[in-house]
Design a protein around this motif. Structure first.
Motif, short mmCIF file in Angstrom:
data_model
loop_
_atom_site.label_atom_id
_atom_site.label_comp_id
_atom_site.label_asym_id
_atom_site.label_seq_id
_atom_site.Cartn_x
_atom_site.Cartn_y
_atom_site.Cartn_z
N SER A 12 67.25 71.85 46.92
CA SER A 12 67.81 71.19 45.96
C SER A 12 66.96 71.32 44.84
N GLY A 13 65.75 71.68 44.71
CA GLY A 13 64.80 71.74 43.70
C GLY A 13 63.80 70.85 43.56
N LYS A 14 63.54 69.96 44.70
CA LYS A 14 62.62 68.76 44.68
C LYS A 14 61.23 69.45 44.63
N SER A 15 60.76 70.65 45.18
CA SER A 15 59.50 71.19 45.39
C SER A 15 59.49 71.80 44.17
N THR A 16 60.16 72.47 43.40
CA THR A 16 60.02 73.21 42.07
C THR A 16 59.71 72.18 40.92
N PHE A 17 60.56 71.02 41.10
CA PHE A 17 60.32 69.92 40.28
C PHE A 17 58.79 69.59 40.32
N LEU A 18 58.43 69.14 41.57
CA LEU A 18 56.91 68.70 41.47
C LEU A 18 56.20 69.89 41.06
N ARG A 19 56.11 71.03 41.16
CA ARG A 19 55.50 72.02 40.82
C ARG A 19 55.40 72.06 39.12
N CYS A 20 56.48 71.77 38.51
CA CYS A 20 56.67 71.70 37.19
C CYS A 20 55.70 70.75 36.63
N ILE A 21 55.46 69.69 37.26
CA ILE A 21 54.82 68.33 36.77
C ILE A 21 53.37 68.99 36.48
N ASN A 22 52.74 69.72 37.21
CA ASN A 22 51.44 70.27 36.93
C ASN A 22 51.53 71.36 36.34
N HIS A 23 52.58 71.98 35.78
CA HIS A 23 52.71 73.34 35.28
C HIS A 23 52.29 74.49 36.01
N LEU A 24 52.23 74.26 37.41
CA LEU A 24 52.12 75.42 38.46
C LEU A 24 53.44 76.58 38.07
N GLU A 25 54.73 75.91 37.59
CA GLU A 25 55.70 76.69 37.39
C GLU A 25 55.88 76.29 35.75
N ARG A 26 56.37 77.39 34.97
CA ARG A 26 56.92 77.06 33.53
C ARG A 26 58.21 76.39 33.43
N ILE A 27 58.40 75.68 32.46
CA ILE A 27 60.04 75.10 32.49
C ILE A 27 60.72 75.90 31.43
N ASP A 28 61.87 75.96 31.62
CA ASP A 28 62.49 76.86 30.48
C ASP A 28 63.32 75.82 29.54
N ALA A 29 63.38 74.71 29.72
CA ALA A 29 63.77 73.69 28.71
C ALA A 29 63.54 72.37 28.99
N GLY A 30 63.45 71.61 28.00
CA GLY A 30 63.30 70.07 28.51
C GLY A 30 61.88 69.71 28.11
N ARG A 31 61.65 68.54 28.50
CA ARG A 31 60.19 68.08 28.19
C ARG A 31 59.68 67.31 29.42
N LEU A 32 58.22 67.27 29.78
CA LEU A 32 57.59 66.79 30.73
C LEU A 32 56.43 65.97 30.19
N VAL B 45 53.15 68.09 29.01
CA VAL B 45 52.37 68.90 29.97
C VAL B 45 52.88 70.52 29.76
N GLY B 46 51.60 71.28 29.58
CA GLY B 46 51.77 72.53 29.54
C GLY B 46 52.08 73.13 28.04
N TYR B 47 52.62 72.47 27.14
CA TYR B 47 53.17 72.93 25.76
C TYR B 47 52.60 71.86 24.69
N ARG B 48 52.61 72.70 23.60
CA ARG B 48 52.21 71.93 22.41
C ARG B 48 53.44 71.76 21.51
N GLU B 49 53.78 70.57 21.16
CA GLU B 49 55.06 70.78 19.90
C GLU B 49 54.75 70.86 18.53
N ARG B 50 55.17 71.94 18.02
CA ARG B 50 54.83 71.93 16.38
C ARG B 50 56.06 72.24 15.91
N GLY B 51 56.87 71.80 14.81
CA GLY B 51 57.99 71.74 14.30
C GLY B 51 58.96 71.60 15.59
N ASP B 52 60.07 72.45 15.48
CA ASP B 52 60.85 72.16 16.43
C ASP B 52 60.66 73.24 17.63
N CYS B 53 59.45 73.82 17.83
CA CYS B 53 58.98 74.65 18.79
C CYS B 53 58.02 74.23 19.78
#
Lengths: 254, 280
Positions: A38-58, A65-73
């Protein structure tokens, strides 16, 4: 402590997370339940950026987590910064993943010594205290292969705690254990909840969810179907899918 | 209280007779006879001058060649190991360019005879007379050319050995190391490679034994090794077999020492990892 907004994750064609929104307050214990896949473990691995996320924000503790926001990127961070973020988030795995070439004590000391660069005496003293806390003071010199599954998992919890994490992630911590060893691991986790640790626990242990969690979220097909306090969620689920899942796991009449 | 360990007491035992195995005995006898005949044919052979073997076994020229062989093998092993780790990491990297480059290197150096590679390095001056401001022949002495040829070749084989070792380590070990805040290089150095070593040591030992013997190939560019020394002497006194036996003895000494070393290293590594796999 944790805020997820519209988190999406794709593996090639398959969309594993289809927009997760979730808030976990400081000191809150959240249990994530749901069928496998159902994606539970994947979600957990996104929280510490063991997996990259494709959209959204954590956000963890207010920081993206894992990204820096500059402008709209969103720009992915440098490895060094990602490491620094991960160091503040503890993670416990289904298969323990202790380092087999190191003793229990060395496993716990490894990250404080080589990531935080703490002095050896200090790291060792703290590691011994943590092993005592999980009830394994006398196993400090033992290699993982000489420990039972329950003992290995307790060392793994001590190893994560050694970094003084703000948030602890548990990925089905008792699923790989023999039934008689589950209790000792859950007892250690209960101890953590009493100390006010913020925890996200992916689990199939409904009894633990019922009496140790502040809230329970049910995931299915890459979304959170519903969430709420454990009493309500587990005995009076609102959604058909939740009812079906719970009846399979604990036999609540659908 | 101790439970009775066995219901079988001495009084109940009768004589135990093993099964007869006539073919095993016959086979052993045939092999033993053949070995004895071989030994006799060498030691009683009028064409072998045993005093020549004794005369050259510890001759200064042979000892110098032996030293060169050992130094050559050690230098090539160091170069090969460093190169092997580098190539293995490249092979497993996310960049297709690095992966391809590493694959190409292994393909080229494993796919051509070592003897050819040695000849090319030894005769590089025919291709490039100068390397930068230096004369190629001054830079690439036979010894240096030998070290380079052997080291680069060894690297291609070690790359495969190291890669197999890294792949054998459970992926969860990366996850655990990264989750604790380690960087990738740190995780590789502190967590992955130490565990990969258990898988790497046995084939690396074999590799080193091959390398010890492969050093003899540099005699074609007068590399100054043990075989070169033996050949130089035998071409003067024409006692070819005797000097090959002298060299054979020393090669066996070197490979035996390596095997024993490998055995102890494996035992030491096995200590912490009696069952490195995760148990539940």
């Amino acid at each position: 402590m944790l805020r997820a907004q519209g988190v999406h994750k794709r593996y090639r064609q398959e969309e594993v997370l289809k927009g997760i929104d979730l808030d976990v307050a400081n000191g809150e214990v959240l249990c994530l339940i749901g069928p496998s896949g159902s994606g539970k473990s994947t979600f957990l691995r996104c929280i510490n950026h063991l997996e990259r996320i494709d959209a959204g924000r954590l956000y963890v503790d207010g920081a993206l987590v894992g990204y820096r926001e500059r402008g709209d990127c969103l720009y992915e961070m440098q490895p060094r910064e990602v490491c620094r973020q991960r160091a503040d988030i503890g993670m416990v795995f289904q298969r323990f993943n202790l380092f087999p070439h190191l003793t229990a004590l060395q496993n716990v000391m490894e990250a404080p010594l080589h990531v935080r660069r703490e002095p050896k005496a200090e790291a060792q003293e703290r590691a011994r205290a943590l092993l005592e806390r999980v009830g394994l003071a006398e196993k400090a010199g033992a290699y993982p292969s000489h420990l039972s599954g329950g003992q290995q998992q307790r060392v793994a919890i001590a190893r994560a705690l050694a970094m003084r994490p703000k948030l602890m992630l548990f990925d089905e911590p008792t699923s790989a254990l023999d039934p008689e060893l589950v209790g000792e691991v859950l007892a250690v986790m209960r101890g953590l909840t009493e100390d006010g640790m913020t925890m996200i626990v992916v689990t199939h242990e409904m009894a633990f969810a019922r009496d140790a969690a502040d809230s329970v979220a049910f995931m299915d097909g890459g979304v959170i179907v519903e969430s709420g306090p454990p009493g309500e969620m587990l005995s009076r689920p609102r959604h058909e899918r939740t009812r079906a899942f719970l009846s399979r796991v604990i036999g609540v009449p659908a | 209280m101790a439970a009775p360990t066995s219901s079988c007491s001495g009084a109940l035992l009768t004589r135990v007779v093993a099964r007869r195995r006539p073919w095993l005995w016959l086979g052993s006898a045939v092999v033993a006879t053949a070995l004895a005949l071989l030994a006799v044919s060498i030691f009683r052979n009028p064409n072998i001058r045993h005093e020549v073997i004794l005369q050259y076994q510890f001759a200064p020229a042979i000892m110098a060649g032996l030293r060169t062989t050992v130094v050559l093998a050690l230098l090539a092993a160091v170069i090969g190991t460093v190169l092997g780790v580098l190539l293995a990491v490249m092979r497993l990297s996310e960049s297709p360019v690095l992966r391809l480059a590493s694959g190409f290197y292994t393909w080229l150096l494993r796919g051509t005879p070592l003897l050819v590679q040695i000849l090319i390095w030894g005769n590089l001056a025919l291709l490039f007379e100068f390397i930068g401001p230096f004369r190629t022949n001054d830079l690439l002495t036979p010894f240096v050319a030998s070290v380079i040829a052997l080291g680069l070749n060894e690297g291609a084989y070690m790359a495969e050995v190291v890669r197999a070792g890294i792949i054998a380590v459970d992926r969860g070990q990366y996850d655990a190391a990264l989750a604790l805040g380690m960087s990738r290089p740190q995780a590789l150095r502190r967590i992955i490679l130490p565990q990969a070593l258990r898988v790497i040591i046995p084939p690396a030992g074999n590799q080193f034994i091959s390398l010890l013997k492969a050093t003899s190939l540099v005699s074609v560019i007068a590399g100054g090794d043990l075989l070169t020394a033996a050949e130089n002497i035998s071409s003067a006194n024409l006692h070819t077999i005797e000097l090959m036996l002298v060299a054979t003895f020393w090669y066996l000494v070197l490979t035996t020492i390596t095997s024993v070393g490998q055995h102890y290293m494996e035992r030491r590594l096995g200590k912490s990892g009696a069952g490195m796999h995760v148990t539940s």
